[in-house]
Scaffold this motif. Structure first.
Motif, mmCIF file in Angstrom:
data_model
loop_
_atom_site.group_PDB
_atom_site.id
_atom_site.type_symbol
_atom_site.label_atom_id
_atom_site.label_comp_id
_atom_site.label_asym_id
_atom_site.label_seq_id
_atom_site.Cartn_x
_atom_site.Cartn_y
_atom_site.Cartn_z
ATOM 1 N N GLY A 109 30.768 46.061 58.684
ATOM 2 C CA GLY A 109 31.180 45.834 60.068
ATOM 3 C C GLY A 109 32.593 45.292 60.116
ATOM 4 N N ALA A 110 33.332 45.666 61.129
ATOM 5 C CA ALA A 110 34.730 45.221 61.262
ATOM 6 C C ALA A 110 34.747 43.726 61.557
ATOM 7 N N LYS A 111 35.710 43.059 60.949
ATOM 8 C CA LYS A 111 35.838 41.602 61.149
ATOM 9 C C LYS A 111 36.967 41.333 62.111
ATOM 10 N N ASN A 139 40.441 48.767 37.269
ATOM 11 C CA ASN A 139 38.977 48.785 37.359
ATOM 12 C C ASN A 139 38.447 47.459 37.907
ATOM 13 N N ASN A 140 39.100 46.354 37.529
ATOM 14 C CA ASN A 140 38.671 45.039 38.006
ATOM 15 C C ASN A 140 38.765 44.961 39.529
ATOM 16 N N ASP A 141 39.855 45.492 40.105
ATOM 17 C CA ASP A 141 40.027 45.478 41.563
ATOM 18 C C ASP A 141 38.964 46.336 42.246
ATOM 19 N N THR A 142 38.691 47.482 41.665
ATOM 20 C CA THR A 142 37.671 48.379 42.218
ATOM 21 C C THR A 142 36.302 47.702 42.188
ATOM 22 N N LEU A 143 35.967 47.074 41.071
ATOM 23 C CA LEU A 143 34.684 46.374 40.949
ATOM 24 C C LEU A 143 34.586 45.267 41.992
ATOM 25 N N ARG A 144 35.653 44.478 42.150
ATOM 26 C CA ARG A 144 35.641 43.400 43.144
ATOM 27 C C ARG A 144 35.421 43.948 44.552
ATOM 28 N N SER A 145 36.078 45.058 44.869
ATOM 29 C CA SER A 145 35.940 45.659 46.201
ATOM 30 C C SER A 145 34.510 46.140 46.446
ATOM 31 N N ILE A 146 33.940 46.827 45.482
ATOM 32 C CA ILE A 146 32.574 47.358 45.642
ATOM 33 C C ILE A 146 31.577 46.205 45.704
ATOM 34 N N ARG A 147 31.797 45.200 44.899
ATOM 35 C CA ARG A 147 30.904 44.033 44.899
ATOM 36 C C ARG A 147 30.913 43.360 46.266
ATOM 37 N N TYR A 148 32.102 43.182 46.848
ATOM 38 C CA TYR A 148 32.206 42.571 48.175
ATOM 39 C C TYR A 148 31.578 43.488 49.233
ATOM 40 N N MET A 149 31.884 44.771 49.144
ATOM 41 C CA MET A 149 31.391 45.755 50.108
ATOM 42 C C MET A 149 29.874 45.726 50.213
ATOM 43 N N LEU A 189 38.463 52.175 50.111
ATOM 44 C CA LEU A 189 37.548 51.060 49.871
ATOM 45 C C LEU A 189 37.539 50.100 51.063
ATOM 46 N N LYS A 190 38.707 49.877 51.658
ATOM 47 C CA LYS A 190 38.800 49.011 52.836
ATOM 48 C C LYS A 190 38.018 49.611 54.007
ATOM 49 N N GLY A 191 38.201 50.901 54.267
ATOM 50 C CA GLY A 191 37.493 51.571 55.357
ATOM 51 C C GLY A 191 35.993 51.635 55.125
ATOM 52 N N LEU A 192 35.582 51.890 53.881
ATOM 53 C CA LEU A 192 34.154 51.940 53.555
ATOM 54 C C LEU A 192 33.527 50.555 53.715
ATOM 55 N N THR A 193 34.264 49.523 53.340
ATOM 56 C CA THR A 193 33.784 48.154 53.522
ATOM 57 C C THR A 193 33.599 47.851 55.001
ATOM 58 N N GLN A 194 34.561 48.259 55.816
ATOM 59 C CA GLN A 194 34.443 48.044 57.261
ATOM 60 C C GLN A 194 33.223 48.764 57.818
ATOM 61 N N ARG A 195 32.980 49.947 57.329
ATOM 62 C CA ARG A 195 31.847 50.734 57.796
ATOM 63 C C ARG A 195 30.509 50.082 57.425
ATOM 64 N N ILE A 205 36.539 57.393 57.641
ATOM 65 C CA ILE A 205 36.695 56.124 56.919
ATOM 66 C C ILE A 205 38.177 55.800 56.767
ATOM 67 N N MET A 206 38.958 56.805 56.404
ATOM 68 C CA MET A 206 40.394 56.586 56.243
ATOM 69 C C MET A 206 41.054 56.246 57.582
ATOM 70 N N ALA A 207 40.613 56.895 58.646
ATOM 71 C CA ALA A 207 41.159 56.599 59.982
ATOM 72 C C ALA A 207 40.818 55.165 60.376
ATOM 73 N N ASP A 208 39.612 54.712 60.061
ATOM 74 C CA ASP A 208 39.219 53.328 60.350
ATOM 75 C C ASP A 208 40.103 52.326 59.616
ATOM 76 N N ALA A 209 40.573 52.727 58.444
ATOM 77 C CA ALA A 209 41.451 51.859 57.651
ATOM 78 C C ALA A 209 42.917 51.998 58.078
ATOM 79 N N GLY A 210 43.178 52.864 59.077
ATOM 80 C CA GLY A 210 44.542 53.049 59.558
ATOM 81 C C GLY A 210 45.362 53.996 58.703
ATOM 82 N N PHE A 211 44.705 54.922 58.029
ATOM 83 C CA PHE A 211 45.369 55.847 57.105
ATOM 84 C C PHE A 211 44.936 57.258 57.494
#
Length: 156
Positions: free
Chosen positions: A154-156, A3-13, A145-151, A108-114
């Motif tokens: 924006g891609a870095k 849950n901590n990792d998920t929270l960190r990802s959403i917070r950053y996103m 979460l990675k693909g949604l963050t990119q969306r 979203i998954m395709a953007d993350a390479g999955f």
């Protein structure tokens, strides 16, 4: 996934501060302090002050995120908060919060390479007793979460 990792990802996103996380939790009636949020956001279990985020708190956060993003539906009674959270539940709540369709999740998954098919995505949202239900793995959720963050950022 923790849950901590998920929270960190959403917070950053969403570029949320600790205070915003507290406010999102308060939307569901859960009272949390900034110190608790800071402890949940620590990256390593060996960090002094690290605390594991309980499933109940993550459920409140995800429900609060839905209210934060979409608004409260006053015509419906409040749904009970789940005591246990798994990756499938996290994925479902994020899908609702961000108003995503199957095609959005596939993109979203395709953007993350999955690469993922429509059938695989459908299987993740089925009821656990359904014969075609599939458990959402950590790798899938991490890539989502990675693909949604990119969306969103924006891609870095």
């Amino acid at each position: 996934m923790l849950n901590n990792d998920t929270l960190r990802s959403i917070r950053y996103m969403l570029d949320l501060g600790d205070v915003h996380v507290v406010e999102i939790l308060a939307l569901t009636g859960h009272k949390a302090t900034r110190e608790e949020v800071e402890a949940w956001l620590k990256k390593d279990e060996e960090d002094p002050g690290f605390a594991a985020m309980p499933d109940l708190v993550m459920a409140h956060f995800l429900d609060g995120l839905i209210i934060h993003r979409r608004g409260r539906d006053e015509s419906q009674p409040a749904r009970p908060v789940e005591a246990r959270i798994n990756n499938n539940t996290v994925l479902k709540k994020l899908r609702v919060a961000f108003e995503l369709k199957e095609d959005d999740i596939i993109a979203i998954m395709a953007d993350a390479g999955f690469k993922v098919s429509k059938g695989e995505v459908n299987a993740l949202f089925r009821q656990p007793k359904h014969s075609n239900f599939r458990t959402c793995g950590d790798q899938f959720l991490r890539n989502f979460l990675k693909g949604l963050t990119q969306r969103l950022r924006g891609a870095k």
